[in-house]
Design a protein around this motif. Structure first.
Motif, mmCIF file in Angstrom:
data_model
loop_
_atom_site.group_PDB
_atom_site.id
_atom_site.type_symbol
_atom_site.label_atom_id
_atom_site.label_comp_id
_atom_site.label_asym_id
_atom_site.label_seq_id
_atom_site.Cartn_x
_atom_site.Cartn_y
_atom_site.Cartn_z
ATOM 1 N N GLU A 1 139.326 40.719 44.749
ATOM 2 C CA GLU A 1 140.501 39.944 45.177
ATOM 3 C C GLU A 1 140.181 39.078 46.387
ATOM 4 O O GLU A 1 140.533 37.897 46.433
ATOM 5 C CB GLU A 1 141.653 40.895 45.513
ATOM 6 N N ASN B 1 141.751 37.072 40.544
ATOM 7 C CA ASN B 1 143.206 37.248 40.450
ATOM 8 C C ASN B 1 143.548 38.646 39.949
ATOM 9 O O ASN B 1 143.091 39.044 38.871
ATOM 10 C CB ASN B 1 143.796 36.214 39.486
ATOM 11 N N LYS C 1 146.745 34.430 35.042
ATOM 12 C CA LYS C 1 147.531 34.985 36.158
ATOM 13 C C LYS C 1 148.534 36.038 35.678
ATOM 14 O O LYS C 1 148.964 36.880 36.453
ATOM 15 C CB LYS C 1 148.296 33.865 36.873
#
Length: 321
Positions: A199, A204, A129
């Motif tokens: 997305e 991510n 992330k």
């Protein structure tokens, strides 16, 4: 004496007829301009100019020639089958390096952040992330292209060392998208519309160039076309500029062109909450620093035989008033 004057007048009349082509008011047909068109959103102003009739209004004979890939487009440049196209500075430098005289005449997209978006995304179940988590993780891309150049620029700006940036080659965009979504690769670099599609499919977004343009796309034209038909190329870019104004005023009216010509998935344009938007600015010349960065990167990656100057890659005459 009178006969002599009449004979001289007759000779003068013949001379005038020869120099005017023998037909008063007859105009020379404009030189044909052939543009190589990839199915990418960057070409939208040229498609709009054709649809709106701006080329014909300017007295131009323009043919938009479709190509499925940059490789085939660049081969057409080398064979003198097209006069211009939208590409990037790496493509201009690479063709110059191989002896195909092509120059950038204007920036197409990437003048301001948010245009020409590229994103580095992680696979849905990768657990990645944050940017720091990309260190030493192989990122799927097309090597020795704008993909790799942008990835290096983004990650080096984020504090990475060059040896912490790992890469794996997947040149074809649809294959790269699938590999990302099914977890075959943990990360990939994708341009829009593929980045937005990834997305919306669960990938991510880790980093993109919305705050850093990194590298613009450019309108590039063969040197021979510039030298032989500079007035025509200037009119071409004036029609392009007029089309950009139309796009800026009401971009959604051209969604049908993006779907048909640029193959943008319709659901990305119909999504009111997260609608994919393409931004265009009025054309300007490429910045010297952008050209220098591209040349340095290509030299460092042994993609150029020698350094190329700004004048080698950019022709400023087209945008001159």
């Amino acid at each position: 004496m009178q006969r002599s004057l009449k004979f001289i007048s007759f000779l003068l009349l013949i001379t005038v007829v020869l120099f005017t082509g023998g037909c008063a008011g007859k105009e020379q047909a404009p030189l044909k301009i052939k543009l190589g068109m990839l199915p990418i959103a960057d070409n939208l102003p040229f498609w709009v100019a054709e649809e709106k009739g701006y080329f014909k209004e300017a007295g131009l004979d323009v043919e938009l020639v479709p190509f499925p890939s940059a490789l085939e487009r660049d081969s057409a440049f080398a064979a003198k089958q097209i006069d211009g196209a939208v590409g990037d500075l790496l493509a201009v430098a690479a063709m110059q390096n191989c002896g195909t005289k092509v120059k950038a005449v204007a920036v197409a997209q990437g003048i301001t952040p948010g245009e020409n978006r590229f994103g580095i995304l992680s696979a849905p179940n990768s657990g990645i992330k944050k940017v720091v988590q990309l260190k030493n993780v192989p990122i799927a891309m097309s090597l020795n292209t704008i993909n790799e150049f942008i990835t290096d620029g983004l990650l080096l700006s984020a504090g990475f060392n060059q040896d912490e940036i790992k890469k794996t080659a997947i040149p074809k965009l649809p294959v790269r998208l699938d590999a990302l979504l099914n977890g075959t690769v943990k990360a990939a670099v994708l341009p829009d519309p593929f980045a937005t599609l990834a997305e919306q499919s669960g990938a991510n977004l880790v980093l993109d160039n919305t705050k850093n343009t990194v590298s613009p796309t450019v309108v590039m034209v063969r040197q021979e076309a510039l030298d032989k038909n500079l007035a025509g190329i200037k009119k071409l870019m004036q029609a392009y500029t007029k089309a950009v104004s139309d796009i800026q005023s009401k971009p959604e009216q051209f969604d049908n062109i993006l779907v048909e010509k640029a193959r943008v998935p319709k659901q990305l344009l119909d999504n009111k909450e997260n609608k994919l938007k393409f931004h265009f600015s009025q054309p300007v010349l490429p910045a010297a620093q952008d050209v220098e960065k591209v040349v340095k990167w290509m030299v460092d990656h042994k993609l150029l035989k020698s350094n190329l100057s700004y004048q080698d890659l950019v022709d400023a005459r087209v945008l001159e008033k």
